[in-house]
Design an enzyme around this catalytic site. Structure first.
Site, short mmCIF file in Angstrom:
data_model
loop_
_atom_site.label_atom_id
_atom_site.label_comp_id
_atom_site.label_asym_id
_atom_site.label_seq_id
_atom_site.Cartn_x
_atom_site.Cartn_y
_atom_site.Cartn_z
N TRP A 74 25.46 -13.36 -17.30
CA TRP A 74 26.73 -12.64 -17.11
C TRP A 74 27.93 -13.58 -17.30
O TRP A 74 28.89 -13.23 -17.97
CB TRP A 74 26.77 -12.00 -15.73
CG TRP A 74 28.10 -11.40 -15.41
CD1 TRP A 74 28.94 -11.75 -14.41
CD2 TRP A 74 28.76 -10.34 -16.11
NE1 TRP A 74 30.09 -10.99 -14.44
CE2 TRP A 74 30.00 -10.11 -15.48
CE3 TRP A 74 28.43 -9.57 -17.23
CZ2 TRP A 74 30.91 -9.15 -15.91
CZ3 TRP A 74 29.35 -8.61 -17.67
CH2 TRP A 74 30.56 -8.40 -17.01
N ALA A 89 24.23 -7.48 -19.40
CA ALA A 89 25.05 -8.48 -20.09
C ALA A 89 24.82 -8.53 -21.60
O ALA A 89 25.76 -8.46 -22.39
CB ALA A 89 24.81 -9.85 -19.47
N LYS A 92 21.47 -3.81 -4.88
CA LYS A 92 20.82 -3.29 -6.09
C LYS A 92 19.78 -4.29 -6.60
O LYS A 92 18.73 -3.89 -7.13
CB LYS A 92 21.85 -2.99 -7.17
CG LYS A 92 22.54 -4.23 -7.75
CD LYS A 92 23.54 -3.88 -8.82
CE LYS A 92 24.11 -5.15 -9.43
NZ LYS A 92 25.11 -4.90 -10.48
N ASN A 130 15.74 -8.70 -12.24
CA ASN A 130 15.09 -8.45 -10.96
C ASN A 130 13.98 -7.42 -11.09
O ASN A 130 12.90 -7.58 -10.52
CB ASN A 130 16.13 -8.00 -9.92
CG ASN A 130 17.07 -9.12 -9.53
OD1 ASN A 130 16.73 -9.99 -8.75
ND2 ASN A 130 18.27 -9.11 -10.10
N GLN A 144 18.13 -13.27 -8.36
CA GLN A 144 18.99 -13.24 -7.18
C GLN A 144 18.47 -12.30 -6.09
O GLN A 144 18.79 -12.47 -4.91
CB GLN A 144 20.40 -12.84 -7.57
CG GLN A 144 21.05 -13.84 -8.52
CD GLN A 144 22.54 -13.60 -8.66
OE1 GLN A 144 23.23 -13.33 -7.70
NE2 GLN A 144 23.04 -13.71 -9.88
#
Length: 436
Positions: free
Chosen positions: A46, A209, A259, A322, A349
């Site tokens: 990103w 992204a 999320k 993720n 993350q």
């Protein structure tokens, strides 16, 4: 509406772009010859794409704006990645010609042969993000010294993983103590640098992204104070990248973390059920009800999970690192013992976010009324998916397939009941965010 179309650049083209730049420069008090300085801190997918979007749109106005990106030096590119990078370069005529023209092609030949080492900051200058090799970007101005990158920046974009944000921005705050004024705007997850709250904004999806840079139509939302979010929304808009604005910073920050948490579970469910649409929809019903429940604890008047917030959740569950990580765990191709930094993907993350949210919602001083058992319990106890992910990813005491047990609600409670419980009680706990 008409003015918005003009500001998007879809009517005025290049002229509209320069007008947007001049408007932001005036707002920041920039005089002729005084560069507007924008730096992206962190060079993940990103952060790199964001810097490249700005560079493509505004980089040719060299007398008005400077766009740079910071990443740590020293990270080497392994042999297999160098070989794959070479294949990508040769499959794109425009990239191949650009590297030859810049006399940079030979080093990629040598790296493929194993005769030379490449470094992540080195290839970033040529437009290659280590976490997104298959999506070549435009060449970027790369700085590896953090102080040099940020000390006089007007806009700082935080592209760091949440696990690194506090450490890096606490370091940045040391450099900013000597400044007369703090940066006008900072897209950040934490106020570790002592920046006034009105100068902190959140920028989120729904988007992926690499797809943004490939000019697939995308949306984003910028949240924060009215002073900055509307001018920056105009500045960031492009014909294929439309930016909305909203005042609810906290809800979007919280949802931006959640999320990623629930995307890991979505990937697990998809892999374990052979992409069953029924299983994935049941999971979606449960996870969104937990997300709403949690936002009501952390936000006094949270925005409803609808429109852009729901879309951002959907795209992350549908596609992203993720969700991919959850799939690989369920298939046995990865394990939690391998850590949260995965080759070719970067930082996952959602893993640290699982630990952070579960521990935050399990504090002994925090309790809510259980809807059936007539007793006080920690909020985490009412989030079965979050609890199961914590035991799989953080405690590592359950296998990935156990996520399916969280969907089999033996009490037959409708997820709607969790939402109504959150919305009909005074659930807001300001102490969770360090507020009195």
């Amino acid at each position: 509406m008409v003015g918005s179309v003009h500001m998007n650049g879809s009517v005025h083209g290049a002229n509209g772009t320069e007008e947007r730049l001049d408007e932001l420069r005036r707002l920041l008090g920039k005089s002729d010859g005084d560069l507007l300085k924008i730096v992206s801190v962190g060079a993940g997918a990103w952060g790199s794409v964001f810097a490249a979007l700005l560079q493509d749109a505004y980089g040719h106005f060299r007398e008005k704006v400077q766009i740079r990106i910071w990443r740590r030096p020293g990270r080497t590119v392994d042999r297999s990645t160098a070989e794959h990078l070479f294949e990508v370069i040769n499959s794109r005529e425009d990239v191949l010609r650009r590297l030859i023209r810049r006399c940079a092609y030979l080093k990629y030949v040598e790296a493929r042969l194993g005769d030379r080492k490449l470094y992540a900051d080195e290839i970033l200058k040529d437009g290659f993000c280590l976490n997104m090799i298959e999506t070549p970007l435009c060449p970027l101005k790369v700085v590896t010294n953090l102080q040099e990158a940020v000390w006089d920046a007007d806009i700082v974009v935080n592209g760091l993983p949440s696990t690194e944000t506090r450490e890096v921005f606490e370091e940045i705050s040391k450099y900013w103590k000597e400044r007369i004024s703090v940066p006008a705007d900072i897209f950040s997850k934490y106020n570790a640098a002592g920046v006034p709250t009105e100068n902190i904004l959140y920028l989120g999806g729904p988007n992926i992204a690499s797809e943004i840079y490939n000019k697939e139509y995308a949306n984003a939302r910028i949240c924060g104070s009215n002073k900055w979010r509307k001018p920056l929304a105009k500045f960031l808009r492009q014909p294929h990248f439309i930016v909305w604005d909203n005042s609810d910073l906290v809800t979007h920050e919280v949802m931006g973390g959640l999320k990623n948490v629930y995307a890991i579970g979505a990937g697990m469910v998809a892999a374990l059920t052979n992409e069953s649409a029924t299983s994935k929809s049941v999971y979606f019903a449960h996870c969104t009800s937990e997300m709403i429940f949690i936002t009501h604890l952390l936000t006094e008047q949270p925005e409803k999970l609808a429109g852009p917030l729901l879309a951002d959740t959907y795209v992350t569950l549908l596609k992203g690192r993720n969700a991919w990580y959850g799939q690989m765990l369920a298939k046995g191709e990865l394990s939690p013992d391998m850590g949260d930094s995965i080759k070719g993907k970067g930082m996952i993350q959602g893993i640290s976010a699982v630990g952070a949210f579960f521990e935050l919602l399990s504090q002994p001083s925090l309790s809510v009324q259980h809807p059936e058992e007539n007793k006080q319990v920690a909020p985490a106890e009412l989030c079965p998916i979050l609890k199961r992910l914590y035991r799989i990813l953080i405690k590592r005491e359950l296998p990935a397939r156990d996520i399916l047990q969280a969907l089999r609600d033996e009490t037959m409670n409708d997820p709607r009941e969790r939402i109504e419980m959150a919305q009909s009680h005074a659930f807001y706990r300001p102490s969770l965010l360090g507020k009195p």
